[in-house]
Design a protein around this motif. Structure first.
Motif, mmCIF file in Angstrom:
data_model
loop_
_atom_site.group_PDB
_atom_site.id
_atom_site.type_symbol
_atom_site.label_atom_id
_atom_site.label_comp_id
_atom_site.label_asym_id
_atom_site.label_seq_id
_atom_site.Cartn_x
_atom_site.Cartn_y
_atom_site.Cartn_z
ATOM 1 N N GLY A 161 3.528 2.480 3.932
ATOM 2 C CA GLY A 161 2.597 1.776 4.811
ATOM 3 C C GLY A 161 2.624 0.277 4.606
ATOM 4 O O GLY A 161 2.614 -0.503 5.556
ATOM 5 N N GLU A 175 -1.863 -0.607 13.234
ATOM 6 C CA GLU A 175 -2.987 0.309 13.276
ATOM 7 C C GLU A 175 -2.837 1.519 12.356
ATOM 8 O O GLU A 175 -3.809 2.021 11.825
ATOM 9 C CB GLU A 175 -3.150 0.812 14.715
ATOM 10 N N PHE A 176 -1.624 2.005 12.165
ATOM 11 C CA PHE A 176 -1.436 3.267 11.455
ATOM 12 C C PHE A 176 -1.139 3.096 9.969
ATOM 13 O O PHE A 176 -0.963 4.076 9.267
ATOM 14 C CB PHE A 176 -0.303 4.063 12.109
ATOM 15 N N THR A 177 -1.082 1.880 9.460
ATOM 16 C CA THR A 177 -0.716 1.650 8.061
ATOM 17 C C THR A 177 -1.613 2.395 7.075
ATOM 18 O O THR A 177 -1.105 3.051 6.174
ATOM 19 C CB THR A 177 -0.712 0.144 7.756
ATOM 20 N N PRO A 178 -2.941 2.363 7.187
ATOM 21 C CA PRO A 178 -3.749 3.087 6.195
ATOM 22 C C PRO A 178 -3.643 4.604 6.318
ATOM 23 O O PRO A 178 -3.938 5.320 5.377
ATOM 24 C CB PRO A 178 -5.179 2.636 6.461
ATOM 25 N N TYR A 179 -3.207 5.092 7.454
ATOM 26 C CA TYR A 179 -3.171 6.531 7.679
ATOM 27 C C TYR A 179 -1.849 7.172 7.272
ATOM 28 O O TYR A 179 -1.754 8.388 7.214
ATOM 29 C CB TYR A 179 -3.447 6.845 9.145
ATOM 30 N N SER A 210 -0.383 7.252 4.341
ATOM 31 C CA SER A 210 -0.503 8.002 3.087
ATOM 32 C C SER A 210 -1.202 9.338 3.319
ATOM 33 O O SER A 210 -0.831 10.353 2.717
ATOM 34 C CB SER A 210 -1.249 7.200 2.032
ATOM 35 N N ILE A 211 -2.190 9.363 4.192
ATOM 36 C CA ILE A 211 -2.891 10.609 4.498
ATOM 37 C C ILE A 211 -1.943 11.600 5.164
ATOM 38 O O ILE A 211 -1.939 12.790 4.837
ATOM 39 C CB ILE A 211 -4.119 10.330 5.385
ATOM 40 N N VAL A 212 -1.103 11.113 6.065
ATOM 41 C CA VAL A 212 -0.142 11.977 6.744
ATOM 42 C C VAL A 212 0.845 12.563 5.739
ATOM 43 O O VAL A 212 1.169 13.753 5.793
ATOM 44 C CB VAL A 212 0.586 11.200 7.867
#
Length: 65
Positions: free
Chosen positions: A22, A35-39, A41-43
């Motif tokens: 990310g 927009e998707f950088t914090p998500y 790791s969750i993915v």
């Protein structure tokens, strides 16, 4: 118990990899608010846990039949 601990450590490791990816994605795009950088790791963690669950289901179905 060993498999559960391995799954937990693998998920934590994949979360760390997701954070690194990310940050790299954010740097590649010039530090803009991607927009998707914090998500990411969750993915990575969800995919890893899903793989462990599918592997466990496959292993159980092989033993049963």
């Amino acid at each position: 118990m060993r498999k559960v601990l391995f799954a937990i450590f693998a998920s934590l490791f994949m979360g760390l990899v997701g954070l690194i990816v990310g940050v790299l994605v954010d740097e590649v795009f010039g530090g803009v608010n991607f927009e998707f950088t914090p998500y990411i790791s969750i993915v990575f963690v969800i995919i890893t846990m899903g793989a462990f669950i599918l592997h466990s289901i496959e292993k159980k179905s092989e033993k049963c039949g």
